[in-house]
Structure formats: structure tokens, C-alpha cells
Scaffold this motif. Structure first.
Motif, PDB file in Angstrom:
ATOM      1  N   ALA A 259      -5.785   0.145  -1.940  1.00  0.00           N
ATOM      2  CA  ALA A 259      -5.770  -1.007  -1.026  1.00  0.00           C
ATOM      3  C   ALA A 259      -7.053  -1.820  -1.143  1.00  0.00           C
ATOM      4  N   LEU A 260      -8.189  -1.151  -1.323  1.00  0.00           N
ATOM      5  CA  LEU A 260      -9.463  -1.878  -1.448  1.00  0.00           C
ATOM      6  C   LEU A 260      -9.454  -2.751  -2.699  1.00  0.00           C
ATOM      7  N   MET A 261      -8.962  -2.186  -3.815  1.00  0.00           N
ATOM      8  CA  MET A 261      -8.936  -2.971  -5.046  1.00  0.00           C
ATOM      9  C   MET A 261      -7.959  -4.146  -4.936  1.00  0.00           C
ATOM     10  N   THR A 262      -6.860  -3.962  -4.211  1.00  0.00           N
ATOM     11  CA  THR A 262      -5.903  -5.053  -3.989  1.00  0.00           C
ATOM     12  C   THR A 262      -6.546  -6.158  -3.144  1.00  0.00           C
ATOM     13  N   ALA A 263      -7.218  -5.756  -2.066  1.00  0.00           N
ATOM     14  CA  ALA A 263      -7.879  -6.724  -1.186  1.00  0.00           C
ATOM     15  C   ALA A 263      -8.972  -7.465  -1.945  1.00  0.00           C
ATOM     16  N   TYR A 264      -9.675  -6.746  -2.820  1.00  0.00           N
ATOM     17  CA  TYR A 264     -10.720  -7.382  -3.629  1.00  0.00           C
ATOM     18  C   TYR A 264     -10.116  -8.482  -4.499  1.00  0.00           C
ATOM     19  N   GLU A 265      -9.022  -8.166  -5.173  1.00  0.00           N
ATOM     20  CA  GLU A 265      -8.384  -9.149  -6.063  1.00  0.00           C
ATOM     21  C   GLU A 265      -7.863 -10.362  -5.296  1.00  0.00           C
ATOM     22  N   LEU A 266      -7.342 -10.110  -4.083  1.00  0.00           N
ATOM     23  CA  LEU A 266      -6.784 -11.195  -3.279  1.00  0.00           C
ATOM     24  C   LEU A 266      -7.859 -11.930  -2.479  1.00  0.00           C
ATOM     25  N   ALA A 267      -9.086 -11.369  -2.473  1.00  0.00           N
ATOM     26  CA  ALA A 267     -10.202 -11.948  -1.711  1.00  0.00           C
ATOM     27  C   ALA A 267      -9.878 -12.071  -0.219  1.00  0.00           C
ATOM     28  N   VAL A 268      -9.272 -11.004   0.318  1.00  0.00           N
ATOM     29  CA  VAL A 268      -8.996 -10.947   1.768  1.00  0.00           C
ATOM     30  C   VAL A 268      -9.550  -9.624   2.307  1.00  0.00           C
ATOM     31  N   PRO A 269      -9.753  -9.533   3.632  1.00  0.00           N
ATOM     32  CA  PRO A 269     -10.248  -8.263   4.187  1.00  0.00           C
ATOM     33  C   PRO A 269      -9.206  -7.146   4.111  1.00  0.00           C
ATOM     34  N   LEU A 270      -9.715  -5.911   4.060  1.00  0.00           N
ATOM     35  CA  LEU A 270      -8.875  -4.715   4.140  1.00  0.00           C
ATOM     36  C   LEU A 270      -8.997  -4.149   5.549  1.00  0.00           C
ATOM     37  N   VAL A 271      -7.862  -3.867   6.183  1.00  0.00           N
ATOM     38  CA  VAL A 271      -7.872  -3.186   7.482  1.00  0.00           C
ATOM     39  C   VAL A 271      -7.340  -1.768   7.285  1.00  0.00           C
ATOM     40  N   VAL A 272      -8.098  -0.778   7.771  1.00  0.00           N
ATOM     41  CA  VAL A 272      -7.719   0.623   7.588  1.00  0.00           C
ATOM     42  C   VAL A 272      -7.216   1.183   8.919  1.00  0.00           C
TER      43      VAL A 272
ATOM     44  N   ASP B 111      -1.791 -13.766  11.111  1.00  0.00           N
ATOM     45  CA  ASP B 111      -1.962 -12.972   9.891  1.00  0.00           C
ATOM     46  C   ASP B 111      -0.664 -12.766   9.128  1.00  0.00           C
ATOM     47  N   ARG B 112      -0.829 -12.752   7.806  1.00  0.00           N
ATOM     48  CA  ARG B 112       0.256 -12.432   6.870  1.00  0.00           C
ATOM     49  C   ARG B 112      -0.215 -11.178   6.139  1.00  0.00           C
ATOM     50  N   VAL B 113       0.426 -10.049   6.458  1.00  0.00           N
ATOM     51  CA  VAL B 113      -0.128  -8.746   6.104  1.00  0.00           C
ATOM     52  C   VAL B 113       0.604  -8.105   4.927  1.00  0.00           C
ATOM     53  N   LEU B 114      -0.173  -7.698   3.943  1.00  0.00           N
ATOM     54  CA  LEU B 114       0.353  -6.911   2.826  1.00  0.00           C
ATOM     55  C   LEU B 114      -0.004  -5.448   3.082  1.00  0.00           C
ATOM     56  N   ILE B 115       1.010  -4.593   3.191  1.00  0.00           N
ATOM     57  CA  ILE B 115       0.797  -3.167   3.438  1.00  0.00           C
ATOM     58  C   ILE B 115       0.736  -2.430   2.088  1.00  0.00           C
ATOM     59  N   ILE B 116      -0.297  -1.621   1.912  1.00  0.00           N
ATOM     60  CA  ILE B 116      -0.452  -0.851   0.669  1.00  0.00           C
ATOM     61  C   ILE B 116      -0.577   0.628   1.028  1.00  0.00           C
ATOM     62  N   ASP B 117       0.141   1.486   0.291  1.00  0.00           N
ATOM     63  CA  ASP B 117      -0.042   2.927   0.510  1.00  0.00           C
ATOM     64  C   ASP B 117       0.114   3.649  -0.823  1.00  0.00           C
ATOM     65  N   ASP B 118      -0.418   4.879  -0.872  1.00  0.00           N
ATOM     66  CA  ASP B 118      -0.368   5.627  -2.129  1.00  0.00           C
ATOM     67  C   ASP B 118       1.032   6.194  -2.400  1.00  0.00           C
ATOM     68  N   PHE B 119       1.689   6.714  -1.350  1.00  0.00           N
ATOM     69  CA  PHE B 119       2.996   7.349  -1.529  1.00  0.00           C
ATOM     70  C   PHE B 119       4.029   6.759  -0.581  1.00  0.00           C
ATOM     71  N   LEU B 120       5.273   6.716  -1.043  1.00  0.00           N
ATOM     72  CA  LEU B 120       6.400   6.409  -0.162  1.00  0.00           C
ATOM     73  C   LEU B 120       7.415   7.527  -0.341  1.00  0.00           C
ATOM     74  N   ALA B 121       7.690   8.242   0.757  1.00  0.00           N
ATOM     75  CA  ALA B 121       8.687   9.316   0.704  1.00  0.00           C
ATOM     76  C   ALA B 121       9.733   9.040   1.776  1.00  0.00           C
ATOM     77  N   ASN B 122       9.464   9.459   3.007  1.00  0.00           N
ATOM     78  CA  ASN B 122      10.398   9.179   4.100  1.00  0.00           C
ATOM     79  C   ASN B 122      10.140   7.835   4.771  1.00  0.00           C
ATOM     80  N   GLY B 123       9.037   7.220   4.418  1.00  0.00           N
ATOM     81  CA  GLY B 123       8.765   5.868   4.908  1.00  0.00           C
ATOM     82  C   GLY B 123       8.160   5.811   6.302  1.00  0.00           C
ATOM     83  N   GLN B 124       7.839   6.951   6.873  1.00  0.00           N
ATOM     84  CA  GLN B 124       7.357   6.964   8.259  1.00  0.00           C
ATOM     85  C   GLN B 124       5.985   6.285   8.393  1.00  0.00           C
ATOM     86  N   ALA B 125       5.086   6.513   7.452  1.00  0.00           N
ATOM     87  CA  ALA B 125       3.754   5.886   7.522  1.00  0.00           C
ATOM     88  C   ALA B 125       3.889   4.364   7.399  1.00  0.00           C
ATOM     89  N   ALA B 126       4.704   3.927   6.441  1.00  0.00           N
ATOM     90  CA  ALA B 126       4.901   2.481   6.255  1.00  0.00           C
ATOM     91  C   ALA B 126       5.531   1.866   7.504  1.00  0.00           C
TER      92      ALA B 126
END
Lengths: 195, 195
Positions: free
Chosen positions: A65-78, A118-133
Motif C-alpha cells: 500500500a505504501l508503494m502504491t500511495a507513493y506512485e499515486l502521490a497520495v497519503p496512505l491511511v493505515v 475522498d476517493r479511496v483505493l483499498i489495498i491488501d496483501d491477501f483476499l480470501a473470505n473478503g472480511q478485511a476488505a
């Protein structure tokens, strides 16, 4: 994303209970150059949606997510799994059930960090049951903000999460889709292998 | 590092109990461009020590540590605060006492990720009592590896951590040193302000 598929094939490991272990490059040990390429790929996929923030969940989502935010030049919210002492103001909160750990956890985001513009892009490492997303989508909804997409490093396409999110009209981009981990063998989803 | 000091002065906030809240750019919300500059600075400071790995502790250390590892072109190892289900092998472990939370926590690193040939650069977001850094130093010692230095984003120079680490002969580089948070005012250490 071919570099990622090759890395999963070379260094991924299927452990007891059908869990895919990618400890050597994605979470416990992280390959920063691969994360950079992942960030570039997500940025390319979603730049047209004009995201204003990237949102992820601590802690394994942070690197891609940090590398994505860096490329898009927007803040990362954790989003936090437990409320830190310094988080003193009002928060958005959602419940996330983990099938793996069989427990429900709350995720929280300070209200000062997301608003209705805000227009939010959600990034995560894994998608399984989708509960975190889904928990992150709920946090964005509470803020009155828009989810412009969901970027996933590794989707377990044999579990329900991808279908669940896409059936709600959400655009999900997964850089690697695992079709099966049966018999301890990592099998990729065909359309990704050919892509 | 002037950009960091300016950011702390502009957006840092002293909350109850003398805690410095930097939620808007370092941990809850992260400024990726600032992290990139922090990574470049740590890489410049420690490149001569030829580090083979960067080590940090989840989760707020990950952003500055990832950018440092990227600049140095070495892997990032993330010490975990609780052992994940996928961490199946043998581990190095150390106890870390948090004065803020008044609780002891174990940090763990898989033995497969550090060995006696490694030259480890430790990166963390905050240095206060030094317990987290000492826990990471202990993990590196157990691996038979060398600590080549410790890079800290914000050091609370009025607490004991910096003295404790430096008295052990460890090279500690802090990009911002806070002299005092008394009366809710952020005062920087003079040598940094002039540096």
C-alpha cells in the motif's frame, strides 16, 4: 503480474490447513523491489479513478500500500487493529471476522483522516473470505467517501471473497489469483497465467 | 532532517501524558514522499556499513524501513509482535517491555530470515526508552549476526533509550531529536536544529 507469479511459484509454500505461506517476500520478509513493482502496477490500474487516499490494514498490507500511495502521490491511511493510545478523537469502526483465527476484531480509523470528498483505493496483501476488505469498505462508507477500487496482491480465487466484493459492484484487481492449493500444490488461475 | 522537523512542528501534537502524536504523517496516516526521503537519508548514513538486511518491528516501523531497504536494495525483515499462524518453524524471540502500555510483549523473527553472515540495520519510528530497539538487538545477537546501526525517525532525547543504546557502542542516527514536550510545546534538540 508475471514477476509476482514467479516469486510465488519459487518461494511460496503450502502449510498445514491449506495456508499459503509467502513469508520470504510479502510479509515477514519483504522484497522492496517487488513491492515497488506492485505499487506501480496498482497505480497504473487505478490512476484513472483519481484516488485521493490509499487505505490498508496493518500490518502486512502496509508495504504494497505504501508503494502504491507513493506512485499515486497520495497519503496512505493505515486502519488499526487495536486502538493506539495516541488515537484520542472520534473513529470509524468496523468488525472483521477472521475465519483462520476464528475471532472477531475491530478495525478503527480516525475520523480526521477520511471525509466525504475522498476517493479511496483499498489495498491488501491477501483476499480470501473478503472480511478485511469488507471492513475497510464499511469504514469508507461511514466517512461518506467513495471506494474507487480494491487492489489485492494475492487472491485465493477458490474462496468467496472475490465473488462477494465483485457482486457489490466493486472493482477488484488481483495481481495473482490462486485457483487451488490442494495436495500442497500452488495452481494459478488460468486467465492470470496467460495475462 | 529539515523536512521532517518542519512536518513535526507543523503537524505534531502533544497529547495527555506527554505523548507526541504524529498520526497525520508517520503512522496512522503516512506521507509516502516523506518516507522516501527518510529512506534515502538512512541509506546515505549507513550505506558504508554494507548492511545485508533491514530489520523493523510491526507496524509503524514498516513504512520508513521499507523505503530504507528499497534504497539499499536489501530485504526488509519485520519482527512480529505476535506469532502468525503461518510462522511454523523455529524463531528468535525477545521480550519488549512497554512503559506506555505497562505490559511486556514478545517479538519474534523466523530463524530462516537471519543468520551469522547478516549485517543488520535496525529502523524504527520512535526511540523513547529503547526497549523495542534492545529487543531487536537481542534477536540479531541470537542469530549471530551484527548490528551495523540503528536508524530512528523521532528520538525523544529526554528519555533514556538513546543513552542506553549508545552506551553499548551502537551507532544511533536519529533524524529528529525532541528535547522536551513540557507544557505541550515541542522543543527540538539544538544540534539537530542547527544541522
Amino acid at each position: 503480474m508475471r514477476a509476482l507469479l514467479e516469486k510465488i511459484a519459487a518461494e511460496g509454500e503450502v502449510v498445514a490447513g491449506g495456508v499459503l505461506k509467502v513469508d520470504r517476500f510479502l510479509n515477514h520478509q519483504v522484497d522492496p523491489r517487488l513491492m515497488k513493482r506492485i505499487g506501480e502496477e496498482f497505480a497504473n490500474q487505478f490512476r484513472g479513478e483519481r484516488p485521493t487516499k490509499v487505505l490498508t490494514l496493518e500490518s502486512s498490507g502496509i508495504s504494497p500500500a505504501l508503494m502504491t500511495a507513493y506512485e499515486l502521490a497520495v497519503p496512505l491511511v493505515v486502519a488499526r487493529k487495536r486502538r493506539p493510545l495516541t488515537m484520542t478523537g472520534e473513529v470509524y469502526r468496523a468488525e472483521v471476522y477472521s475465519f483462520t483465527k476464528q475471532e472477531a476484531n475491530e478495525i478503527v480509523v480516525s475520523r480526521s483522516l477520511l471525509d466525504g470528498f475522498d476517493r479511496v483505493l483499498i489495498i491488501d496483501d491477501f483476499l480470501a473470505n473478503g472480511q478485511a476488505a469488507l471492513g475497510m469498505v464499511e469504514v469508507v462508507r461511514q466517512a461518506g467517501a467513495a471506494v474507487v477500487g480494491i487492489g489485492i496482491v494475492i487472491e485465493k480465487a477458490f474462496q468467496d471473497g472475490g465473488r462477494l466484493l465483485r457482486s457489490r459492484g466493486l472493482r477488484v484487481v488481483s495481481l495473482a489469483r490462486i485457483a487451488s492449493l490442494a495436495d500442497g500444490v500452488i495452481r494459478f488461475h488460468e486467465e492470470v497465467m496467460n495475462g
